[in-house]
Enzyme design. Structure first.
Site, PDB file in Angstrom:
ATOM      1  N   GLU A   1      17.374   7.161  15.495  1.00  0.00           N
ATOM      2  CA  GLU A   1      16.740   5.864  15.698  1.00  0.00           C
ATOM      3  C   GLU A   1      17.533   4.773  14.982  1.00  0.00           C
ATOM      4  OE1 GLU A   1      12.603   5.768  14.710  1.00  0.00           O
ATOM      5  OE2 GLU A   1      12.138   7.575  15.867  1.00  0.00           O
TER       6      GLU A   1
ATOM      7  N   ASP B   1      -1.901   0.923  14.494  1.00  0.00           N
ATOM      8  CA  ASP B   1      -1.785   2.373  14.645  1.00  0.00           C
ATOM      9  C   ASP B   1      -2.613   2.766  15.862  1.00  0.00           C
ATOM     10  OD1 ASP B   1      -0.105   2.982  12.488  1.00  0.00           O
ATOM     11  OD2 ASP B   1      -1.774   3.018  11.064  1.00  0.00           O
TER      12      ASP B   1
ATOM     13  N   ARG C   1       1.610   9.405  -5.340  1.00  0.00           N
ATOM     14  CA  ARG C   1       0.660  10.451  -5.689  1.00  0.00           C
ATOM     15  C   ARG C   1       1.177  11.281  -6.852  1.00  0.00           C
ATOM     16  NH1 ARG C   1       0.125  12.306   0.480  1.00  0.00           N
ATOM     17  NH2 ARG C   1      -0.837  10.412   1.279  1.00  0.00           N
TER      18      ARG C   1
ATOM     19  N   ARG D   1      10.885  -6.572  16.077  1.00  0.00           N
ATOM     20  CA  ARG D   1      11.961  -5.624  15.814  1.00  0.00           C
ATOM     21  C   ARG D   1      11.958  -4.630  16.972  1.00  0.00           C
ATOM     22  NH1 ARG D   1      16.041  -6.634  12.951  1.00  0.00           N
ATOM     23  NH2 ARG D   1      16.312  -4.485  12.256  1.00  0.00           N
TER      24      ARG D   1
ATOM     25  N   ARG E   1      16.363   7.131  10.970  1.00  0.00           N
ATOM     26  CA  ARG E   1      15.863   8.499  10.846  1.00  0.00           C
ATOM     27  C   ARG E   1      16.277   9.324  12.054  1.00  0.00           C
ATOM     28  NH1 ARG E   1       9.254   8.205  11.892  1.00  0.00           N
ATOM     29  NH2 ARG E   1       9.324   7.160  13.911  1.00  0.00           N
TER      30      ARG E   1
ATOM     31  N   ARG F   1       0.822  -1.215   0.000  1.00  0.00           N
ATOM     32  CA  ARG F   1       0.000   0.000   0.000  1.00  0.00           C
ATOM     33  C   ARG F   1       0.855   1.264   0.000  1.00  0.00           C
ATOM     34  NH1 ARG F   1      -4.522  -0.645   4.493  1.00  0.00           N
ATOM     35  NH2 ARG F   1      -2.793  -1.468   5.692  1.00  0.00           N
TER      36      ARG F   1
ATOM     37  N   TYR G   1       0.501  -5.310  14.542  1.00  0.00           N
ATOM     38  CA  TYR G   1       0.910  -3.911  14.371  1.00  0.00           C
ATOM     39  C   TYR G   1      -0.345  -3.049  14.302  1.00  0.00           C
ATOM     40  CZ  TYR G   1       2.871   0.442  13.020  1.00  0.00           C
ATOM     41  OH  TYR G   1       3.205   1.769  13.026  1.00  0.00           O
TER      42      TYR G   1
END
Length: 377
Positions: free
Chosen positions: A306, A356, A176, A249, A280, A172, A354
């Site tokens: 990180e 959100d 754009r 992880r 990042r 996914r 996982y």
């Protein structure tokens, strides 16, 4: 002898705090325990010099679920932060998610038609059904973007070659053909004003909380206090790993305060080459537009690098490794969990899933409606 509490909630993160709040609102007695010295689980934010530092990694709230938004905004005012990360590939900066700014920088194209033609030309490299993450990514965005913006970051994140990772991880991927770098593109998004810890404190208002309390080390004693247990820790740890250890992880953070007002000019910069060891850098002040709660500019800044790593005992588990092997093992643990009629397993660790944040909220509210057989209070 009657137990002291109706519910013992293990973990004061989002799932545990909402369940505890709803239980209390429905007239139930609740005790919350957490092994950490603070509430809020992995969304814990600590105010350091006016900056709300996301101690366990950046959390950006986003949802299209109006019910979830209406619920969580009862406990926090959200600012209008929009996640627009930047990718740094060996000093070249690209806009994320992949959009016309990205394609213009990568290829010099100016129109959506030109960008689509370039992607289509590069996608032809993959002819059959993609067999792994590398093939899936190239089939979506082409070789150039894969090599510069996906390959290195993904391999650092998962500790595996992209050819060894399943294609579904990246199915996914947002692409754009507009100049839109709003990463989540959700109807509702932002950061709680004052930080997530304040939001969790509002949820837990009036509820007894015991910190520095390890449930699994004191299980018999704590279980005896309540009629039912809501457990939000790792499901395999609950059963003493008797079927084996589920894989995760983990993430390690190097956080430092810098005597300057601006380090990178953005909340999140992803380092997408393989050679840079961190995935990042987060500059926490930009989640709240570089200002303290009184609207004053902050003279210093705090950054966190990180580093992704394979989880080992003693580390914080972050991301479930949802491959076939772990899925089968979780299914066996789920059978054990379903047989525990006085224990509710919830959240990312309790369900080895996982989630959100908005999905956690939806899941716990759904569970509460079933548990309390009535409307959410």
């Amino acid at each position: 002898m009657k137990n002291t509490y109706d519910y013992l909630v293990v973990g004061s993160g989002l799932y545990g705090a909402i369940f505890a709040h709803e239980a209390k609102a429905h007239g139930k007695s609740v005790l919350v325990v957490d092994k950490r010295p603070n509430i809020a689980g992995n969304i814990y934010t600590e105010n350091v010099g006016g900056i709300n530092v996301h101690k366990y990694g950046a959390h950006i709230f986003h949802t299209n679920n109006k019910k979830v938004w209406n619920y969580i905004t009862l406990f926090a005012e959200f600012n209008r932060f929009t996640n627009s990360p930047v990718a740094n590939y060996k000093g070249e900066l690209y806009s994320l998610p992949f959009n016309m700014y990205t394609f213009n920088k990568m290829w010099g194209v100016v129109t959506p038609e030109e960008a689509a033609a370039k992607i289509e030309e590069q996608r032809k490299e993959i002819t059959g059904e993609p067999q792994n993450l590398e093939e899936q990514a190239i089939s979506l965005v082409g070789r150039d973007i894969y090599e510069k913006l996906i390959k290195g970051y993904t391999e650092k994140q998962w500790g595996r070659d992209c050819k060894e990772l399943p294609s579904f991880i990246i199915k996914r991927l947002p692409v754009r053909l507009t100049f839109d770098n709003n990463y989540f593109n959700a109807l509702y998004q932002g950061i709680p004003v004052g930080g997530y810890t304040k939001m969790i404190a509002n949820l837990l208002d009036g509820i007894e909380v015991r910190l520095n309390t390890d449930y699994l080390e004191n299980k018999d004693e704590l279980d005896a206090l309540a009629d039912k247990v809501v457990y939000t820790g790792p499901i395999d740890a609950y059963f003493d790993y008797k079927l084996g250890t589920l894989e995760y992880r983990s993430v390690r953070f190097e956080t430092e305060t810098l005597d300057k007002s601006n380090f990178q000019g953005n909340a999140a910069v992803n380092y997408t080459d393989r050679e840079t060891p961190w995935t990042r850098i987060i500059e926490h002040k930009w989640f709240e537009f570089g200002k303290d709660e009184d609207g004053n500019d902050l003279p210093k800044t705090i950054i966190s690098r990180e580093y992704s790593s394979e989880w080992k005992s003693g580390d914080e588990p972050y991301y479930p490794v949802n491959d076939a092997k772990n899925g089968l093992l979780y299914a066996e643990y789920k059978k054990l969990a379903d047989a525990e009629n006085k224990v509710i397993f919830g959240g990312r660790l309790g369900e080895y899933k996982y989630y959100d944040m908005d999905q956690v909220i939806a899941a716990v509210l759904d569970r509460c409606e079933k548990e309390f057989a009535g409307a959410i209070v």
